[in-house]
Design an enzyme around this catalytic site. Sequence first.
Site, PDB file in Angstrom:
ATOM      1  N   THR A  38    -122.410 -61.361  -9.946  1.00  0.00           N
ATOM      2  CA  THR A  38    -121.708 -61.054  -8.691  1.00  0.00           C
ATOM      3  C   THR A  38    -122.334 -59.837  -8.021  1.00  0.00           C
ATOM      4  OG1 THR A  38    -119.663 -61.954  -9.581  1.00  0.00           O
ATOM      5  CG2 THR A  38    -119.440 -60.436  -7.732  1.00  0.00           C
ATOM      6  N   GLY A 153    -107.821 -52.632  -0.673  1.00  0.00           N
ATOM      7  CA  GLY A 153    -108.442 -52.101  -1.882  1.00  0.00           C
ATOM      8  C   GLY A 153    -109.909 -51.825  -1.575  1.00  0.00           C
ATOM      9  N   GLU A 174    -101.929 -54.523   4.360  1.00  0.00           N
ATOM     10  CA  GLU A 174    -101.854 -54.069   2.954  1.00  0.00           C
ATOM     11  C   GLU A 174    -100.396 -53.973   2.518  1.00  0.00           C
ATOM     12  OE1 GLU A 174    -103.765 -53.165   0.129  1.00  0.00           O
ATOM     13  OE2 GLU A 174    -101.791 -52.685  -0.683  1.00  0.00           O
ATOM     14  N   ARG A 247    -109.396 -59.350  -8.169  1.00  0.00           N
ATOM     15  CA  ARG A 247    -110.237 -60.353  -8.842  1.00  0.00           C
ATOM     16  C   ARG A 247    -109.638 -60.691 -10.192  1.00  0.00           C
ATOM     17  NH1 ARG A 247    -115.126 -61.244  -6.479  1.00  0.00           N
ATOM     18  NH2 ARG A 247    -116.039 -61.969  -8.443  1.00  0.00           N
ATOM     19  N   HIS A 450    -129.742 -24.571  -2.246  1.00  0.00           N
ATOM     20  CA  HIS A 450    -129.242 -24.358  -0.879  1.00  0.00           C
ATOM     21  C   HIS A 450    -130.285 -24.846   0.115  1.00  0.00           C
ATOM     22  CE1 HIS A 450    -127.133 -22.583   2.470  1.00  0.00           C
ATOM     23  NE2 HIS A 450    -128.291 -22.066   2.879  1.00  0.00           N
TER      24      HIS A 450
HETATM   25  P1  NAD Z   1    -108.204 -54.101  -5.471  1.00  0.00           P
HETATM   26  O1  NAD Z   1    -107.338 -54.310  -6.640  1.00  0.00           O
HETATM   27  O2  NAD Z   1    -109.069 -52.886  -5.373  1.00  0.00           O
HETATM   28  O3  NAD Z   1    -107.307 -54.111  -4.133  1.00  0.00           O
HETATM   29  C1  NAD Z   1    -106.500 -55.192  -3.762  1.00  0.00           C
HETATM   30  C2  NAD Z   1    -105.505 -54.692  -2.733  1.00  0.00           C
HETATM   31  O4  NAD Z   1    -104.816 -55.831  -2.215  1.00  0.00           O
HETATM   32  C3  NAD Z   1    -104.427 -53.764  -3.315  1.00  0.00           C
HETATM   33  O5  NAD Z   1    -104.355 -52.580  -2.550  1.00  0.00           O
HETATM   34  C4  NAD Z   1    -103.151 -54.602  -3.241  1.00  0.00           C
HETATM   35  O6  NAD Z   1    -102.000 -53.819  -3.019  1.00  0.00           O
HETATM   36  C5  NAD Z   1    -103.441 -55.510  -2.049  1.00  0.00           C
HETATM   37  N1  NAD Z   1    -102.676 -56.757  -2.049  1.00  0.00           N
HETATM   38  C6  NAD Z   1    -102.472 -57.601  -3.092  1.00  0.00           C
HETATM   39  N2  NAD Z   1    -101.729 -58.653  -2.687  1.00  0.00           N
HETATM   40  C7  NAD Z   1    -101.451 -58.481  -1.363  1.00  0.00           C
HETATM   41  C8  NAD Z   1    -100.728 -59.229  -0.390  1.00  0.00           C
HETATM   42  N3  NAD Z   1    -100.126 -60.374  -0.701  1.00  0.00           N
HETATM   43  N4  NAD Z   1    -100.656 -58.737   0.890  1.00  0.00           N
HETATM   44  C9  NAD Z   1    -101.281 -57.566   1.210  1.00  0.00           C
HETATM   45  N5  NAD Z   1    -101.978 -56.828   0.310  1.00  0.00           N
HETATM   46  C10 NAD Z   1    -102.058 -57.278  -0.952  1.00  0.00           C
HETATM   47  O7  NAD Z   1    -109.066 -55.446  -5.349  1.00  0.00           O
HETATM   48  P2  NAD Z   1    -110.363 -55.794  -4.488  1.00  0.00           P
HETATM   49  O8  NAD Z   1    -110.550 -54.844  -3.368  1.00  0.00           O
HETATM   50  O9  NAD Z   1    -110.249 -57.254  -4.206  1.00  0.00           O
HETATM   51  O10 NAD Z   1    -111.536 -55.554  -5.530  1.00  0.00           O
HETATM   52  C11 NAD Z   1    -111.575 -56.309  -6.757  1.00  0.00           C
HETATM   53  C12 NAD Z   1    -112.242 -55.523  -7.869  1.00  0.00           C
HETATM   54  O11 NAD Z   1    -113.625 -55.351  -7.585  1.00  0.00           O
HETATM   55  C13 NAD Z   1    -111.629 -54.147  -8.053  1.00  0.00           C
HETATM   56  O12 NAD Z   1    -111.404 -53.930  -9.425  1.00  0.00           O
HETATM   57  C14 NAD Z   1    -112.689 -53.219  -7.520  1.00  0.00           C
HETATM   58  O13 NAD Z   1    -112.706 -51.970  -8.202  1.00  0.00           O
HETATM   59  C15 NAD Z   1    -113.984 -54.001  -7.734  1.00  0.00           C
HETATM   60  N6  NAD Z   1    -114.965 -53.601  -6.708  1.00  0.00           N
HETATM   61  C16 NAD Z   1    -115.539 -52.363  -6.787  1.00  0.00           C
HETATM   62  C17 NAD Z   1    -116.421 -51.958  -5.799  1.00  0.00           C
HETATM   63  C18 NAD Z   1    -117.028 -50.587  -5.868  1.00  0.00           C
HETATM   64  O14 NAD Z   1    -116.942 -49.959  -6.909  1.00  0.00           O
HETATM   65  N7  NAD Z   1    -117.622 -50.051  -4.798  1.00  0.00           N
HETATM   66  C19 NAD Z   1    -116.712 -52.789  -4.725  1.00  0.00           C
HETATM   67  C20 NAD Z   1    -116.094 -54.033  -4.669  1.00  0.00           C
HETATM   68  C21 NAD Z   1    -115.210 -54.431  -5.678  1.00  0.00           C
END
Ligand code: NAD
Length: 461
Positions: A38, A153, A174, A247, A450
């Site tokens: 991924t 998220g 959200e 996820r 610096h």
């Molecule tokens: P996440 O868990 O970070 O966020 C999901 C968000 O969706 C939450 O804030 C939740 O409250 C909201 N939500 C859930 N159901 C909902 C609904 N019915 N209506 C409205 N809001 C709702 O998940 P993600 O952003 O999908 O990411 C998935 C995983 O992938 C995470 O564990 C993340 O850390 C990882 N990821 C990390 C990076 C990075 O490190 N830069 C980048 C992409 C993904």
Amino acid sequence: MTDLIIIGAGPGGYKAAAHAAKNGLKVTIIEEGHVGGTCLNVGCIPTKTYVHSASFEEARERLAQVVPQLRAGVETILSHPNITLVRGKASFVDGHTVRVGDEQFTASNIIIATGSDSKLIPVPGIDSSNVVDSTGLLQLDTLPKRLCIIGAGVIGMEFASVFNRFGSEVTVIEFLKECLPALDSDIAKRLRKQMEKKGVTFYMGAGVKSISPSSSPVREGELTVFFEQKGKELSVETDVVLVATGRKPRTEGLNLEAAGITMERNGAIPVDENFEVTANPLSFPGEGRPDGQKVSGNESPSSGRGQGWASHIYAIGDVNGKQMLAHAAEMQGIHVVNQILGIEDNIRFEVMPAAIFTSPEAACVGPSEDMLKEAGVSCECHKAFYRANGKALAMNESEGMVKLFTEPGEGRILSAHVFGAHAADLVQEVTAYMTLGATLRQLRDTVHIHPTLSEVLIEVN
Ligand code: NAD
């Protein structure tokens, strides 16, 4: 019989294979899709290519070069003489055997590194066309005029930031009252406000009820997202909906039962602190417990541990649901290979940095202020702002702040949460100090070049 089978050639799997092969183990790595997983194909690398492109069109072009180039790099790593790359879908036959098509492979140790899939919310209309996950969004050929994102998220915020910059009208819905729940809430709020200033509309504390395709032929392809906020029924019209609501571990078709593995309720493979699968040893077909003793009714499924039974099956990365981050998967894989080789390491998995590549960036390592308070940990908060830093002003990046949490009396550093340009690099520096158990005093006593942004760290009050 080989030394190690690895299922999945994402960052967790291919890095583990390279480390094992370098140290003399014979490895068979099985991949059903592209190598790189991924992260390389539809996650971190494509998103960062978008973040660093001036337009949607440029991003599409650069993506077509960057991903194949990196994939070729991983294929070169996997061409090591100790590694055999098998293309196809793996499923367990028993605790030591895996089938791919008509072929069977046997190994002393097996690592499951199959990653995760997007988790879709069960609302009517979620299967409509133009409702996509992050993979689908990256496959769009044209820039959507309007984009509605469900979930603020990491994925939701990164895509909101980048598509807003490309010129889409972005709305984020959200469920919680603030974005990025793992981040310091003060910092998360500042980041959201910055994005609002740039034109992103946020509906916080809002739950999506349904998605309806437009019934009007004039508005063909248009979608309406219905949601509730503070008891009010609201709706947003959009061209594309991105579902970014988390996820889930990918285990479908692995036939884990054949290896005696029972998944947790959330679909993750249960593991102990060393990422060994915690499964009932008696349920391993044809194996039983090597010490020949019966497990009593009161014993927990993994209670064979420490009595001579070793599982030899490990699960690393998103599939164990612990820390869904590419770098966490990599380090877990290296730790598992070290265990197989009998090498002791000092990887501190609780000191796990993470970054959100919005504009500006945010990053953190260790618990937020809310989490520390909730856990009853007494601590001090030390703050500094980018606007007092020469390099930040010279870069025209004066918006940003650092929050460092320490034990009382400027003791050991417990966490750092940062918002602003190159936040990830600042947090990386603090990660090194935390890994070594250093104090704020030791950080302050370190000479910083610096002018650099990292001087903000020694300016904390
Ligand atoms: P996440 O868990 O970070 O966020 C999901 C968000 O969706 C939450 O804030 C939740 O409250 C909201 N939500 C859930 N159901 C909902 C609904 N019915 N209506 C409205 N809001 C709702 O998940 P993600 O952003 O999908 O990411 C998935 C995983 O992938 C995470 O564990 C993340 O850390 C990882 N990821 C990390 C990076 C990075 O490190 N830069 C980048 C992409 C993904």
